[in-house]
Design a protein around this motif. Structure first.
Motif, mmCIF file in Angstrom:
data_model
loop_
_atom_site.group_PDB
_atom_site.id
_atom_site.type_symbol
_atom_site.label_atom_id
_atom_site.label_comp_id
_atom_site.label_asym_id
_atom_site.label_seq_id
_atom_site.Cartn_x
_atom_site.Cartn_y
_atom_site.Cartn_z
ATOM 1 N N ARG A 84 0.809 -1.239 0.044
ATOM 2 C CA ARG A 84 -0.045 0.000 0.067
ATOM 3 C C ARG A 84 0.837 1.300 -0.168
ATOM 4 O O ARG A 84 0.444 2.181 -0.822
ATOM 5 N N SER A 85 1.833 1.249 0.874
ATOM 6 C CA SER A 85 2.661 2.574 0.922
ATOM 7 C C SER A 85 3.943 2.238 0.060
ATOM 8 O O SER A 85 4.838 3.496 0.397
ATOM 9 N N ALA A 86 4.177 1.251 -0.633
ATOM 10 C CA ALA A 86 5.628 1.002 -1.209
ATOM 11 C C ALA A 86 5.975 1.966 -2.112
ATOM 12 O O ALA A 86 5.040 2.308 -3.026
ATOM 13 N N HIS A 87 7.245 2.262 -2.334
ATOM 14 C CA HIS A 87 7.418 3.006 -3.638
ATOM 15 C C HIS A 87 7.160 2.455 -4.888
ATOM 16 O O HIS A 87 6.681 3.075 -6.031
ATOM 17 N N VAL A 88 7.224 0.845 -5.050
ATOM 18 C CA VAL A 88 6.731 0.082 -5.900
ATOM 19 C C VAL A 88 5.867 -1.121 -5.680
ATOM 20 O O VAL A 88 6.151 -1.580 -4.907
ATOM 21 N N PRO A 89 4.556 -0.696 -5.743
ATOM 22 C CA PRO A 89 3.446 -1.414 -5.060
ATOM 23 C C PRO A 89 3.051 -2.871 -5.779
ATOM 24 O O PRO A 89 2.331 -3.304 -5.249
ATOM 25 N N SER A 90 3.495 -2.822 -6.957
ATOM 26 C CA SER A 90 3.389 -4.201 -7.625
ATOM 27 C C SER A 90 4.160 -4.796 -8.664
ATOM 28 O O SER A 90 5.238 -4.099 -9.186
ATOM 29 N N LEU A 91 3.976 -6.027 -8.936
ATOM 30 C CA LEU A 91 5.073 -6.628 -10.079
ATOM 31 C C LEU A 91 4.882 -5.768 -11.272
ATOM 32 O O LEU A 91 5.991 -5.719 -11.819
ATOM 33 N N GLN A 92 3.803 -5.343 -11.508
ATOM 34 C CA GLN A 92 3.478 -4.839 -12.826
ATOM 35 C C GLN A 92 4.403 -3.276 -12.880
ATOM 36 O O GLN A 92 5.165 -3.244 -13.814
ATOM 37 N N ARG A 93 4.256 -2.679 -11.926
ATOM 38 C CA ARG A 93 5.074 -1.444 -11.466
ATOM 39 C C ARG A 93 6.392 -1.667 -11.601
ATOM 40 O O ARG A 93 7.217 -1.008 -12.383
ATOM 41 N N TYR A 94 6.956 -2.757 -11.234
ATOM 42 C CA TYR A 94 8.465 -3.100 -11.221
ATOM 43 C C TYR A 94 8.798 -3.275 -12.484
ATOM 44 O O TYR A 94 9.800 -2.810 -13.129
ATOM 45 N N ARG A 95 8.019 -4.054 -13.351
ATOM 46 C CA ARG A 95 8.481 -4.474 -14.650
ATOM 47 C C ARG A 95 8.433 -3.304 -15.790
ATOM 48 O O ARG A 95 9.377 -3.172 -16.351
#
Ligand code: WT7
Length: 701
Positions: free
Chosen positions: A37-48
């Motif tokens: 919820r509060s992460a700089h990169v909140p999902s695997l998709q965003r990481y990719r």
């Protein structure tokens, strides 16, 4: 798959290697929603998405990050230039060449003046004794560093000079390294667990003009008279025609005598009875830190350095035996450690970060000093060990400072697991949010215990794969984004392009196993081996032209997860630290009784791997426990306690190929009493093997 010799080498008694296939099909653990919820990169998709951009547009990706930092002059030319291919000429990597900055300014002055975080605690220092504590704010750290930079300047230290540092985990160690960085002098930190011989070798290799050390310190119950070791090292340097003209000594154990003083980094007097440590004093060379600091001025203009100027040298074991001086540079290293710290630990302003590594290793350089400070983080700096005064020490510190992000090594986890859950659960640990590991593959049992007991099932675990040479994390989960598989370092960090090669250097697609390499430079990559660029090219770039070769084997599973399978050279990983077999063998053969020695890695339940040595004695010498003790002492003195072997076996002769090469593959099997020796057609004299099997060491000596 072209690595038959190496099967089953890593992971020790934990059986990491054997289970890799089974584990990759085992369950994966999703990042906890409250972390995402509060992460700089909140999902695997965003990481990719971010990862793709970092590879397709590295200059823009890192260029945006560079804007966060202070540059005296901007980058005048290309943001990145490099050659990774030995067949096309010299290997070089240049990020932001021509831009000028200072890393000390960026991690202190910028945080105090630009970010206005002067009053924020930079470090909570926790000494070996639980009641020995102090804290230092960013402003106070800056004052100390300016003072000490002036001390170094007065001693004639200039940009480009090398300064050796041999100190325990005390605030002055951070002050010393940052002062070097402020002046553009290269620090070469030698872990205080290394021997005087190792210190001497490192001082000579990079011709350091000054040494900074400490009177003495406690590691648990053990008193280490560091000054004595430093003196021995300097004496050896002198004998070899290289007199070090100045040695600055921090009075640490003897601090009580100094009174509390008003120095912000002054620890309170030590409460335990202080033994009378005899410190010998070399007039004209030795100087007390506190005396020099009293005379030093407050202001110190940083030395503006090119982004590509060297920042430090850190020695790491090399497979030929001689340690390599890994060189990192100012600009790229700064961007890389700051960025990995932010994303891998999902750093937020209110965090209290704790990396248990000693600053004498790269983990300490990057994630005790530079990475956290570059982000304005508050960290714990711990002098002691996990088992003193009892086995719940780490968790009592977690509660004391409300640590939110905790980073340690699998060997420490395995050590603590042995004492059961109670020393952990006795403490609340409610502050913990993210756990990390580094140094070697983590076996699933240890991963699951760390997750279930330490992290109370709440905390994601970041298993970070990287090396002294890479400066920062290379393969790692991101806590809010990556579903974890216990034992896998998962996916590449931003800017990292891994590939798996077969023996012929072909890139393997999909599910595969082979050599782990990297295809393009990231900002934190080392630039050279100090004084030996050819060795840099040979070690990392010759085997597969066009790639940086890690020296590790790895497997990529059907989901694209990376699993490190261990070293594929003659390196051993003991408690997360690399040692070369050649280094230990040469220490053994220096003993008059030893004609020949062969050292192999052997599974160990806590250390991961330990050393199993085969020694052939010279005529007229007999094998005895006195001799094995002498050999162990010899290794401790030549290298340091971490290299102490667990097993030394008498080997009237060693198994060799007809061309005379020692068959380490066979020796590893003998050590493990594994009679499945594979192809033995090349062995010169098979009777040697039967003999060695019958004289195996059954217990740790
Ligand atoms: C070697 C590098 C980087 C800090 C500590 C060690 C092994 C490191 C992992 C991990 C599997 C790992 C590799 C690597 N290693 N981290 N998470 N999983 N293996 O630094 O002394 O330069 O050693 O440590 O074999 O090559 P180093």
């Amino acid at each position: 798959m072209g690595l038959p010799e190496e099967r089953g080498r890593s992971g020790g008694g934990s059986g990491v290697r054997e289970e890799a296939g089974a584990r990759s099909r085992a369950r994966s653990w999703s990042p906890p929603p409250e972390v995402s919820r509060s992460a700089h990169v909140p999902s695997l998709q965003r990481y990719r998405e971010l990862h793709r951009r970092s590879l397709e547009e590295p200059r823009e990706f890192w260029g945006d990050i560079a804007k966060e930092f202070y540059w005296k002059t901007p980058c005048p030319g290309p943001f990145l230039q490099y050659n990774f291919d030995v067949t096309k000429g010299k290997i070089f990597i240049e990020w932001m060449k021509g831009a000028t900055t200072n890393i000390c300014y960026n991690v202190l002055d910028r945080i105090v003046y630009e970010k206005k975080l002067g009053d924020k605690v930079a470090f909570y220092w926790e000494g070996n004794e639980p009641e020995e504590t102090t804290q230092i704010t960013y402003r106070e750290l800056l004052v100390q560093v300016c003072h000490f930079s002036n001390v170094l300047r007065k001693q004639g230290i200039c940009k480009g000079d090398r300064v050796a540092i041999y100190m325990p985990m005390i605030p002055e160690l951070v002050v010393a390294m940052l002062a070097c960085a402020r002046l553009g002098a290269l620090h070469s930190i030698v872990f205080a667990g290394f021997s005087s011989e190792s210190l001497c070798e490192r001082i000579l290799d990079s011709s350091c003009s000054l040494l900074i050390t400490t009177d003495a310190f406690y590691r648990g119950e053990k008193l280490v008279n560091l000054k004595e070791l430093a003196d021995e090292a300097l004496e050896k340097c002198r004998e070899k025609g290289f007199p070090v003209r100045c040695c600055i000594v921090v009075k640490h154990l003897g601090r009580a005598e100094l009174g509390t003083g008003d120095s912000p980094s002054q620890s309170p007097p030590i409460k335990r009875p202080c033994p009378d440590v005899q410190i010998s004093w070399n007039e004209g060379v030795d100087m007390w830190w506190h005396e020099l600091m009293q005379e030093a001025g407050d202001e110190c203009e940083p030395e503006w350095c090119d982004a590509e100027d060297p920042l430090f040298i850190l020695y790491t074991s090399g497979s030929t035996g001689k340690p390599k001086g890994v060189v990192h540079t100012v600009g790229g290293y700064m961007l890389y450690v700051a960025t990995t710290f932010k994303y891998v630990f999902d750093f937020h302003a209110e965090d209290v970060f704790w990396c248990t590594a000693d600053i004498g290793w790269i983990t300490g350089h990057s994630y005790v000093t530079y990475g956290p400070l570059a982000n304005g983080a508050t960290s714990v700096l711990f002098e002691g060990i996990p088992t003193y005064p009892d086995t719940s020490r780490l968790w009592s510190i977690v509660d004391k400072y409300k640590v939110t992000k905790f980073y340690t090594a699998p060997t420490a986890i395995r050590l603590l697991m042995k004492f059961g859950d109670e020393p952990v659960t006795r403490h609340s640990r409610a502050s913990l949010q993210v756990l990390g590991t580094v140094g070697e593959p983590i076996n699933p049992e240890a991963w699951l215990w760390y997750h279930r007991v330490v992290g109370a099932q709440r905390c994601p675990i970041v298993d970070t794969f990287w090396q002294t040479e890479t400066g920062g994390h290379m393969l790692t989960p991101l806590p809010g984004a990556t579903p974890m598989k216990p034992g896998s370092a998962t996916f590449p960090f931003f800017g990292v392009a891994p590939a798996v090669l077969n023996e012929s250097g072909e890139e393997l697609e999909g599910e595969a196993e082979g050599y782990l390499v990297f295809k393009q430079p990231w900002p934190g990559i080392m630039r050279t081996v100090y004084g030996n660029h050819e060795r840099f090219e040979t070690t990392y770039f010759k085997k597969f032209p066009g790639y940086y070769v890690t020296g590790d084997g790895c497997r990529r599973d059907q989901d694209g997860y990376y699993w490190i399978t261990g070293r594929i050279d003659d390196m051993l990983n003991v408690s997360g630290h690399l040692l070369s077999t050649a280094e230990v063998e040469s220490a053994l053969v220096e003993h008059e009784a030893v004609a020949e020695a062969a050292v192999v890695g052997h599974p160990h339940p806590v250390k991961g791997e330990c050393l199993y040595c085969f020694v052939t004695l010279c005529d007229g010498h007999t094998f005895s426990s006195t001799l094995t003790e002498e050999l162990k002492k010899q290794i401790r003195e030549k290298i340091g306690p971490i290299a102490t072997p667990d097993y030394i076996q008498n080997a009237p002769s060693l198994p060799k190929t007809r061309s005379g090469k020692i068959m380490r593959r066979v020796l590893r099997k003998i050590a493990q009493n594994d009679h499945d020796l594979g192809d033995m057609s090349t062995v010169a004299d098979p009777s040697v093997i039967t003999q060695l099997f019958s004289h195996r060491c059954l217990t740790i000596q």
